[in-house]
Design a protein around this motif. Structure first.
Motif, PDB file in Angstrom:
ATOM      1  N   GLN A 299       0.826  -1.208   0.000  1.00 36.23           N
ATOM      2  CA  GLN A 299       0.000   0.000   0.000  1.00 36.23           C
ATOM      3  C   GLN A 299       0.861   1.258   0.000  1.00 36.23           C
ATOM      4  O   GLN A 299       0.500   2.273  -0.632  1.00 36.23           O
ATOM      5  CB  GLN A 299      -0.936   0.002   1.209  1.00 36.23           C
ATOM      6  CG  GLN A 299      -2.021  -1.065   1.149  1.00 36.23           C
ATOM      7  CD  GLN A 299      -2.816  -1.175   2.440  1.00 36.23           C
ATOM      8  OE1 GLN A 299      -2.401  -0.667   3.492  1.00 36.23           O
ATOM      9  NE2 GLN A 299      -3.966  -1.834   2.389  1.00 36.23           N
ATOM     10  N   ALA A 300       2.008   1.201   0.662  1.00 38.53           N
ATOM     11  CA  ALA A 300       2.917   2.345   0.676  1.00 38.53           C
ATOM     12  C   ALA A 300       3.455   2.623  -0.722  1.00 38.53           C
ATOM     13  O   ALA A 300       3.565   3.784  -1.142  1.00 38.53           O
ATOM     14  CB  ALA A 300       4.066   2.093   1.653  1.00 38.53           C
ATOM     15  N   GLU A 346       3.235  11.440   2.226  1.00 37.33           N
ATOM     16  CA  GLU A 346       3.232  11.359   3.694  1.00 37.33           C
ATOM     17  C   GLU A 346       2.523  10.094   4.170  1.00 37.33           C
ATOM     18  O   GLU A 346       2.964   9.452   5.125  1.00 37.33           O
ATOM     19  CB  GLU A 346       2.574  12.607   4.292  1.00 37.33           C
ATOM     20  CG  GLU A 346       3.361  13.883   4.058  1.00 37.33           C
ATOM     21  CD  GLU A 346       4.815  13.749   4.517  1.00 37.33           C
ATOM     22  OE1 GLU A 346       5.053  13.266   5.644  1.00 37.33           O
ATOM     23  OE2 GLU A 346       5.712  14.112   3.744  1.00 37.33           O
ATOM     24  N   ARG A 347       1.441   9.739   3.519  1.00 40.37           N
ATOM     25  CA  ARG A 347       0.756   8.485   3.881  1.00 40.37           C
ATOM     26  C   ARG A 347       1.662   7.298   3.563  1.00 40.37           C
ATOM     27  O   ARG A 347       1.707   6.319   4.326  1.00 40.37           O
ATOM     28  CB  ARG A 347      -0.563   8.356   3.122  1.00 40.37           C
ATOM     29  CG  ARG A 347      -1.327   7.072   3.491  1.00 40.37           C
ATOM     30  CD  ARG A 347      -2.736   7.060   2.918  1.00 40.37           C
ATOM     31  NE  ARG A 347      -3.440   5.860   3.349  1.00 40.37           N
ATOM     32  CZ  ARG A 347      -3.452   4.699   2.690  1.00 40.37           C
ATOM     33  NH1 ARG A 347      -2.802   4.608   1.530  1.00 40.37           N
ATOM     34  NH2 ARG A 347      -4.123   3.662   3.163  1.00 40.37           N
ATOM     35  N   ALA A 348       2.371   7.365   2.448  1.00 36.56           N
ATOM     36  CA  ALA A 348       3.296   6.289   2.102  1.00 36.56           C
ATOM     37  C   ALA A 348       4.340   6.111   3.205  1.00 36.56           C
ATOM     38  O   ALA A 348       4.645   4.981   3.617  1.00 36.56           O
ATOM     39  CB  ALA A 348       3.977   6.593   0.769  1.00 36.56           C
ATOM     40  N   LYS A 349       4.882   7.209   3.704  1.00 34.97           N
ATOM     41  CA  LYS A 349       5.893   7.125   4.768  1.00 34.97           C
ATOM     42  C   LYS A 349       5.295   6.558   6.051  1.00 34.97           C
ATOM     43  O   LYS A 349       5.943   5.771   6.754  1.00 34.97           O
ATOM     44  CB  LYS A 349       6.501   8.506   5.010  1.00 34.97           C
ATOM     45  CG  LYS A 349       7.365   9.006   3.844  1.00 34.97           C
ATOM     46  CD  LYS A 349       7.906  10.405   4.106  1.00 34.97           C
ATOM     47  CE  LYS A 349       8.801  10.864   2.954  1.00 34.97           C
ATOM     48  NZ  LYS A 349       9.302  12.246   3.166  1.00 34.97           N
ATOM     49  N   ALA A 350       4.064   6.937   6.359  1.00 37.93           N
ATOM     50  CA  ALA A 350       3.411   6.404   7.562  1.00 37.93           C
ATOM     51  C   ALA A 350       3.178   4.897   7.420  1.00 37.93           C
ATOM     52  O   ALA A 350       3.380   4.133   8.378  1.00 37.93           O
ATOM     53  CB  ALA A 350       2.083   7.136   7.791  1.00 37.93           C
ATOM     54  N   LEU A 351       2.769   4.451   6.221  1.00 37.89           N
ATOM     55  CA  LEU A 351       2.557   3.023   5.986  1.00 37.89           C
ATOM     56  C   LEU A 351       3.866   2.248   6.065  1.00 37.89           C
ATOM     57  O   LEU A 351       3.905   1.106   6.562  1.00 37.89           O
ATOM     58  CB  LEU A 351       1.901   2.808   4.621  1.00 37.89           C
ATOM     59  CG  LEU A 351       0.420   3.187   4.521  1.00 37.89           C
ATOM     60  CD1 LEU A 351      -0.017   3.281   3.064  1.00 37.89           C
ATOM     61  CD2 LEU A 351      -0.440   2.157   5.264  1.00 37.89           C
ATOM     62  N   LEU A 352       4.960   2.863   5.614  1.00 33.67           N
ATOM     63  CA  LEU A 352       6.273   2.217   5.721  1.00 33.67           C
ATOM     64  C   LEU A 352       6.637   1.990   7.182  1.00 33.67           C
ATOM     65  O   LEU A 352       7.178   0.934   7.556  1.00 33.67           O
ATOM     66  CB  LEU A 352       7.347   3.065   5.040  1.00 33.67           C
ATOM     67  CG  LEU A 352       7.287   3.129   3.504  1.00 33.67           C
ATOM     68  CD1 LEU A 352       8.337   4.105   2.984  1.00 33.67           C
ATOM     69  CD2 LEU A 352       7.506   1.747   2.892  1.00 33.67           C
TER      70      LEU A 352
END
Length: 516
Positions: A299-300, A346-352
């Protein structure tokens, strides 16, 4: 046209390209010779693009990917979904002048079902792939009846498939006296003329052709009048030679590489069309990989991608993002399927962070074939993933090697293209299935596979639409792959052609006239 471009061609083709196009003759370039003239047997896309102007089946695809009658005037399905009754159109003639009856339909069907014919779609009907046609009967000359062992929502769609040659109805004269293949004696708007192997194939107008009803072409149904006297397909593998011949006026039409579209559009003597087709360009994940088994990481990656920018760069500005397995030209494509991934670094980084990602390398396999965007997609995806903090590398392989890695499931990510499948169930089937039995499969969520099984059986369009809605929403959540966009079939053709069009990147010669 410059001599250096012509010298690499056979003398016959070079001579033809060196002369202006002739009145009432349409000249089309194809990249390779046809494999055979035998419908649905020894074939590829080039072959289909020629032969489907010659042959027809009981049913065929329309523009919106619905299946409609062609040589049949109607198709009735029994309440239990097991019996299909085809009422045939009256007065249909074969190229030899004989009138088509149900006996010809039965002869054609029995020949396809003979393993010796090597029809590529035999497994779809003999029980090998689940469905079996248990009987075929001719109660009268105008009626053909087929009975199945179980209901199938895909039966007519499979009969209509272009790689099956629409299950073309042929006359016995298609065979030589010894039973071997000669040439198609069929019902289409054009007859096979001369085939000079390695150089060209000619088709001639069938003056006895009876067009289906309709005021314009509609996929492979609708109005199909043969207006030109003949057409010549030249084998021209080199894209630069094709472009020069189009610009020089010795070639009437050809598929072109996307990168040539801007220049060709500047020429007032040419028209360029770039319709979307049902093929899919995608990024595949190996969901059993140590890293990519984590849905948060997948998802990230999806959130890291700017779809608009990626698709524009990969398609030379011609493609439109579509994250659904349902092609945009399908009657099932609606607002639900327009819902795609959102670019959000930013969402990608949070998912990571949620995935526990620690900077491990993710390798993307790609190839550099001319007519597919594999490498361009991989380069854009790599840059976007790295901008979100994902360490991505590209491994460029020869196509045969990449295909082997795909078939065996030995990869982390791939930039990959799927060929056209017009029915959504067939589109999902390309990547949904059990990996233990078929390592090439991508998505093995049991709920998704159960929904797919329903889509094979349920015939009601509204119910099928609901199934495909569920599958899309589940796929977006699981992210087993990222469908990026449907393919683009870029063609350029001369302004002297009126009514020329393509469908699924294949040229339709009917309803075309030459205006000099």
């Amino acid at each position: 046209m410059t001599g250096c471009l012509l010298t690499a061609l056979p003398l016959g083709i070079a001579a033809l390209l060196a002369t202006p196009a002739m009145a009432e003759t349409m000249t089309v370039a194809i990249t390779a010779d046809i494999r055979s003239s035998e419908p649905g047997v020894n074939r590829d896309d080039n072959t289909d693009g020629v032969i489907l102007n010659v042959v027809e089946g009981l049913v065929a695809y329309a523009e919106d990917a619905r299946v409609k009658p062609l040589l049949a005037k109607s198709v009735d399905v029994s309440e239990d979904g097991l019996t299909y009754t085809f009422s045939l159109r009256e007065g249909i003639k074969f190229h030899n002048g004989a009138e088509m009856t149900s006996a010809d339909v039965l002869w054609s069907w029995q020949r396809y079902m003979d393993p010796a014919t090597e029809w590529r779609c035999l497994p779809e009907f003999d029980g090998s792939s689940g469905l079996k046609v248990v009987s075929a009967e001719t109660p009268d000359p105008g009626t053909f009846v087929m009975k199945l062992d179980k209901p199938s929502a895909l039966f007519l769609a499979t009969l209509a498939r272009t790689d099956c040659a629409m299950t073309a109805i042929l006359h016995k004269d298609s065979l030589k006296a010894d039973g071997s293949w000669d040439k198609p004696v069929a019902t289409g708007p054009f007859k096979l003329g001369e085939w000079k192997r390695g150089e060209y194939v000619t088709l001639t107008r069938f003056d006895g052709y009876q067009s289906p009803p309709g005021d314009k072409p509609d996929g492979y149904v609708g109005s199909k009048r043969p207006l030109i006297e003949d057409a010549r397909f030249l084998i021209v593998p080199d894209a630069a030679t094709v472009k020069a011949a189009l610009l020089g006026g010795s070639l009437d039409a050809s598929q072109v590489v996307d990168s040539d579209v801007p220049e060709l559009k500047q020429n007032a003597a040419l028209t360029v069309s770039a319709p979307q087709v049902a093929s899919k360009h995608a990024l595949l994940f190996q969901t059993r990989d140590r890293l990519l088994s984590n849905v948060k990481l997948r998802q990230a990656i999806a959130a890291s991608l700017d779809m608009e920018q990626l698709v524009a760069a990969a398609s030379n500005g011609l493609g439109v993002p579509n994250n659904s397995a349902v092609p945009v030209n399908s009657a099932y494509y609606d607002e639900v399927h327009k819902r795609g991934y959102k670019h959000d670094v930013e969402r990608a980084k949070a998912l990571l962070a949620e995935a526990g990602y620690k900077g491990e390398t993710v390798t993307i396999l790609a190839n550099q074939r001319v007519h597919v965007p594999s490498y361009a997609v991989a380069v854009m995806a790599q840059a976007m993933m790295q901008a979100a903090g994902i360490k991505a590398e590209i491994e460029v392989l020869e196509w045969a090697t990449q295909l082997d890695r795909y078939q065996t499931g030995k990869y982390q990510m791939q930039s990959f293209s799927y060929s056209s499948r017009l029915d959504p169930a067939l589109s999902y089937e390309q990547f949904a299935g059990p990996k233990d039995e078929q390592p090439r499969k991508i998505w093995e969520n049991p709920k998704a596979l159960a929904l797919l099984d329903q889509a094979y059986v349920v015939a009601d369009e509204n119910k099928r639409a609901g199934i495909f809605h569920e599958m899309h929403e589940l796929m977006m959540e699981d992210t087993p792959l990222i469908v990026l966009y449907n393919g683009v079939g870029s063609w350029a053709y001369s302004s002297r052609l009126e009514g020329f069009s393509t469908w699924e990147s294949k040229p339709r010669l009917w309803e075309v006239s030459v205006v000099d």
